[in-house]
Design a protein around this motif. Structure first.
Motif, PDB file in Angstrom:
ATOM      1  N   LEU A 110      -5.162 -13.013  11.972  1.00  0.00           N
ATOM      2  CA  LEU A 110      -5.807 -14.034  11.961  1.00  0.00           C
ATOM      3  C   LEU A 110      -6.960 -13.632  13.129  1.00  0.00           C
ATOM      4  CD1 LEU A 110      -6.378 -17.262  11.921  1.00  0.00           C
ATOM      5  CD2 LEU A 110      -4.868 -17.884  13.785  1.00  0.00           C
ATOM      6  N   TYR A 111      -6.587 -13.062  14.230  1.00  0.00           N
ATOM      7  CA  TYR A 111      -7.754 -12.683  15.080  1.00  0.00           C
ATOM      8  C   TYR A 111      -8.490 -11.459  15.040  1.00  0.00           C
ATOM      9  CZ  TYR A 111      -5.520 -16.553  17.857  1.00  0.00           C
ATOM     10  OH  TYR A 111      -5.432 -17.850  18.294  1.00  0.00           O
ATOM     11  N   GLY A 112      -8.126 -10.445  14.281  1.00  0.00           N
ATOM     12  CA  GLY A 112      -8.672  -9.259  14.018  1.00  0.00           C
ATOM     13  C   GLY A 112      -7.959  -8.401  14.956  1.00  0.00           C
ATOM     14  N   ASN A 122      -0.301 -19.897  18.179  1.00  0.00           N
ATOM     15  CA  ASN A 122       0.929 -19.583  17.300  1.00  0.00           C
ATOM     16  C   ASN A 122       0.337 -19.538  15.846  1.00  0.00           C
ATOM     17  OD1 ASN A 122       3.185 -18.447  16.114  1.00  0.00           O
ATOM     18  ND2 ASN A 122       4.427 -20.477  16.689  1.00  0.00           N
ATOM     19  N   TYR A 123       0.856 -18.718  15.015  1.00  0.00           N
ATOM     20  CA  TYR A 123       0.208 -18.708  13.230  1.00  0.00           C
ATOM     21  C   TYR A 123       1.166 -17.860  12.782  1.00  0.00           C
ATOM     22  CZ  TYR A 123      -1.526 -14.310  14.763  1.00  0.00           C
ATOM     23  OH  TYR A 123      -1.599 -12.882  15.142  1.00  0.00           O
ATOM     24  N   ASP A 124       0.948 -18.085  11.364  1.00  0.00           N
ATOM     25  CA  ASP A 124       1.613 -17.139  10.435  1.00  0.00           C
ATOM     26  C   ASP A 124       0.713 -16.215   9.422  1.00  0.00           C
ATOM     27  OD1 ASP A 124       4.201 -18.146  11.196  1.00  0.00           O
ATOM     28  OD2 ASP A 124       4.176 -19.856  10.042  1.00  0.00           O
ATOM     29  N   VAL A 125      -0.342 -16.000   9.864  1.00  0.00           N
ATOM     30  CA  VAL A 125      -1.167 -15.237   9.094  1.00  0.00           C
ATOM     31  C   VAL A 125      -1.055 -13.903   8.909  1.00  0.00           C
ATOM     32  CG1 VAL A 125      -3.677 -14.678   8.511  1.00  0.00           C
ATOM     33  CG2 VAL A 125      -3.065 -16.994   9.486  1.00  0.00           C
ATOM     34  N   GLU A 126      -0.516 -13.124   7.941  1.00  0.00           N
ATOM     35  CA  GLU A 126      -0.248 -11.727   7.870  1.00  0.00           C
ATOM     36  C   GLU A 126      -1.831 -11.083   7.365  1.00  0.00           C
ATOM     37  OE1 GLU A 126       3.237 -10.365   6.158  1.00  0.00           O
ATOM     38  OE2 GLU A 126       4.143 -12.494   6.199  1.00  0.00           O
ATOM     39  N   LEU A 127      -1.762  -9.692   7.764  1.00  0.00           N
ATOM     40  CA  LEU A 127      -2.762  -9.161   7.504  1.00  0.00           C
ATOM     41  C   LEU A 127      -2.451  -8.384   5.719  1.00  0.00           C
ATOM     42  CD1 LEU A 127      -5.440  -7.774   8.436  1.00  0.00           C
ATOM     43  CD2 LEU A 127      -4.295  -5.765   8.505  1.00  0.00           C
TER      44      LEU A 127
END
Length: 343
Positions: A110-112, A122-127
């Motif tokens: 999410l943040y790079g 908090n998040y659930d973003v995968e690369l």
């Protein structure tokens, strides 16, 4: 010498948090990075909202945002990850002192890129998927941000153990800017193991070990030695041009074989290096090649034996089921396409 550790975010994150201003350390994130984060946030908000959990478009995305959110410093948010677990277990009450002499950055879906003390939600973003494509397109911005934070005498230690993350940084540009780069590996290059051993090493770093930081040097870890390789000798397992893991087609020749393959992939950690697609019919096979299947295998499970595969890389579709059966023990063998196909 100043050791600068770079590792991955953690899939399992610590929840809750408090105001951004409760944690803000005064470090300013460049507008280019904020804009890239905000752009991805908008795409995910429209198409993959659940992956954002409760994350709002706060000061970690927009410079003058007035939105509140629940924040924790990145190293606390990722405390359940392999690197931080090893680091915190060793340092316990002296972690803040460690941050005074060392630098730590995380690569995030999410943040790079985030520094260890930056407040994040908090998040659930995968690369993977859209996030992987997005950050690969913003690779220069991530590299420039990292370069802008490096001090004279910094040595970059890539402890990601995962090509998807490591490849977000232009290491050649880092080296050309005068900063040495070393990549942490173990004998099998298993990402989780690399991160765990690197965290242990980070907790026990000292001047003597820093002076020994050079190509090919090994250091004892918790369960295995960790070895550092210079960038010129380092070869990551490949991702395709979009930043995705290479796609592998699995030809179904028997009942529930695909399920068996996925279980075996997880057991041997092949799924860290490849995506698998189930292929049931001749037409699906044709479509898969058009959709970017880089290689195709027919996996025939044999109880008590290594899996056997049939290659068709570079073959005509009609010749897919011809050729020689090969034993495969690790994902590395799956990447050596030309040599294997000629055996």
């Amino acid at each position: 010498m100043i050791p600068v550790f770079l590792t991955t975010c953690s899939k399992s994150k610590v929840g809750v948090g408090s105001s951004y201003r409760d944690w803000h350390t005064g470090v300013t994130v460049p507008n280019k990075i904020l804009k890239a984060r905000n752009s991805l946030y908008e795409v995910l908000r429209q198409r993959e909202l659940r992956s954002l959990r409760e994350a709002v478009r706060g000061l970690d995305f927009v410079k003058d945002s007035s939105m509140g959110g629940a924040y924790l410093p990145a190293h606390v948010r990722y405390a359940r990850g392999q690197f931080m677990t090893s680091l915190e277990r060793e340092l316990q009450e002296t972690l803040n002192l460690w941050f005074g002499a060392n630098r730590l950055f995380f690569l995030s879906g999410l943040y790079g890129i985030v520094s260890a003390l930056e407040p994040i939600q908090n998040y659930d973003v995968e690369l993977a998927g859209r996030a992987a494509v997005h950050w690969n397109e913003n690779r220069n911005a991530l590299t420039d941000y990292l370069l802008g934070l490096l001090e004279t005498g910094s040595v970059l230690l890539d402890c990601c153990g995962d090509a998807r993350y490591s490849d977000l940084v232009d290491w050649k540009k880092i080296e050309e800017s005068g900063f040495p780069v070393l990549h942490a590996t173990d004998r099998q290059r298993e990402g989780a193991q690399v991160r765990a051993e690197a965290g242990f090493l980070a907790a026990n770093i000292n001047e003597e070990r820093l002076k020994r930081m050079r190509d090919g040097e090994k250091f004892p870890g918790i369960n295995a030695d960790i070895k550092f390789i210079s960038h010129k000798d380092f070869r990551q397992l490949p991702t395709d041009t979009s930043g995705h893991l290479p796609l592998v087609g699995v030809v179904e020749t028997g009942e529930d074989e695909f399920c068996d393959v996925i279980k075996e992939a997880a057991r041997q950690r092949w799924d860290e290096h490849f995506r698998f697609e189930k292929i049931l019919a001749f037409e699906k096979l044709k479509r898969s090649f058009k959709d970017g299947v880089s290689q195709c295998i027919c996996i025939i499970p044999k109880k008590g034996h290594a899996y056997l595969v049939q290659w068709c890389k570079g073959s005509q579709i009609e010749d897919v089921f011809g050729g020689e059966l090969l034993k495969v023990h690790s994902p590395h063998e799956l990447t050596v396409k030309e040599r294997l196909s000629r055996r």
